[in-house]
Structures are given as structure tokens and as C-alpha cells.
Motif scaffolding. Structure first.
Motif, PDB file in Angstrom:
ATOM      1  N   ARG A  50      25.669  14.569  76.643  1.00 27.76           N
ATOM      2  CA  ARG A  50      26.853  14.556  75.774  1.00 27.76           C
ATOM      3  C   ARG A  50      27.541  13.196  75.827  1.00 27.76           C
ATOM      4  O   ARG A  50      27.912  12.624  74.801  1.00 27.76           O
ATOM      5  N   ASN A  51      27.695  12.661  77.033  1.00 26.91           N
ATOM      6  CA  ASN A  51      28.339  11.351  77.185  1.00 26.91           C
ATOM      7  C   ASN A  51      27.544  10.240  76.513  1.00 26.91           C
ATOM      8  O   ASN A  51      28.113   9.225  76.115  1.00 26.91           O
ATOM      9  N   ALA A  52      26.244  10.437  76.360  1.00 24.91           N
ATOM     10  CA  ALA A  52      25.394   9.453  75.693  1.00 24.91           C
ATOM     11  C   ALA A  52      25.404   9.635  74.171  1.00 24.91           C
ATOM     12  O   ALA A  52      24.785   8.861  73.441  1.00 24.91           O
ATOM     13  N   GLY A  53      26.102  10.665  73.689  1.00 25.86           N
ATOM     14  CA  GLY A  53      26.234  10.870  72.249  1.00 25.86           C
ATOM     15  C   GLY A  53      25.136  11.691  71.611  1.00 25.86           C
ATOM     16  O   GLY A  53      25.045  11.745  70.381  1.00 25.86           O
ATOM     17  N   LEU A  54      24.314  12.374  72.420  1.00 29.46           N
ATOM     18  CA  LEU A  54      23.237  13.195  71.855  1.00 29.46           C
ATOM     19  C   LEU A  54      23.656  14.645  71.641  1.00 29.46           C
ATOM     20  O   LEU A  54      23.069  15.349  70.820  1.00 29.46           O
ATOM     21  N   LEU A  55      24.664  15.092  72.378  1.00 33.40           N
ATOM     22  CA  LEU A  55      25.133  16.478  72.289  1.00 33.40           C
ATOM     23  C   LEU A  55      26.634  16.509  72.021  1.00 33.40           C
ATOM     24  O   LEU A  55      27.346  15.559  72.313  1.00 33.40           O
TER      25      LEU A  55
END
Length: 147
Positions: free
Chosen positions: A49-54
């Protein structure tokens, strides 16, 4: 060899990819379906999530979902986020380069040259393989083996 964290992240992304466009999935459901320890999965999903995938949604009906279509998320992204280098030798790594202590000349090292080819081939395959591709493969293999 990929780490357990990477393996679990890929499994979770496949499940979420199959669920794309539907309500978010609860961590407990993903953990149960994929036999992943819940606490470990929580950390993995938070990293993704923090990487922007979720994205995540709190409360009743909450959970996790993919931000993008599964065809737009490549396996190499997951590996790099969860497992570190793709290369088998540090002297051929793109993101984790380190000079080998025992190497006299990288330019003339036959071992390095072979593992550079391996890295390039691996990177090509992983960059061209999406979560949607993994889902398609899983579906075909399930049909083929009648599972």
C-alpha cells in the motif's frame, strides 16, 4: 531463491487481482485462502500500500484492493519491493550494485558476464509478466490438471 515475503506478496496480489473491481478483501480472508500468517501478511500489504500498489479501506466492508488493473502491475515491481535485488551477484545488480572483493577486472570477468546475461533475461521475463498473466497461467494450469 525468492523470499517468503516475496512469495506471499505475489500470492496476495494474485488473489487481489482476481478480486479487482469488487469490494476490498479482508486480510483474514486472504490469509486463510492462501495459508499466509496473518501478522506477516499485514506487514506485506502495508508495504504494498505504501508503495502505491494497493488501497485500504477501514471499517465494515473494509480491506485491501489493487489500485490499478492487474495487467498494469508487473512481477518485477513486487520482487523489488519485497525481496531486494534481482541479480544473483552484487556486481551485476542495477539497484544494489557492489563491487566483488575478489574481482580483478569486471570488464574481463567471465563469471560476471554470464550472470549479467542471467540478470538481463530474468529482468526481461519479470518485467513483461503482470499479475494478470499469473492469474491466466493459474487458470490454465488448474484446467490442465483438473484441480
Amino acid at each position: 531463491m525468492i523470499s517468503k515475503k516475496t512469495r506471499y506478496a505475489l500470492k496476495a496480489m494474485v488473489v487481489l487481482g482476481k478480486n479487482f473491481g469488487q469490494a476490498p478483501m479482508q486480510i483474514s480472508r486472504i490469509a486463510s485462502e492462501e495459508h499466509i500468517p496473518k501478522k506477516f501478511l499485514e506487514q506485506i500489504l502495508l508495504d504494498l500500500r505504501n508503495a502505491g500498489l494497493l488501497y485500504s479501506k477501514k471499517g465494515a466492508g473494509g480491506g485491501y484492493g489493487l489500485v490499478k488493473d492487474p495487467s498494469e502491475i508487473n512481477v518485477v515491481q513486487i520482487l523489488r519491493l519485497t525481496g531486494g535485488p534481482i541479480a544473483l551477484l552484487p556486481c551485476v545488480s542495477l539497484n544494489f550494485y557492489q563491487k566483488c572483493d575478489e574481482c580483478i577486472s569486471e570488464e574481463t570477468c567471465g563469471v560476471r558476464d554470464v550472470f549479467l546475461e542471467v540478470r538481463n533475461a530474468t529482468l526481461k521475463i519479470l518485467s513483461e509478466t503482470s499479475i494478470a498473466d499469473l492469474i491466466r497461467r493459474e487458470t490454465l494450469l488448474t484446467e490442465e490438471f483438473g484441480v
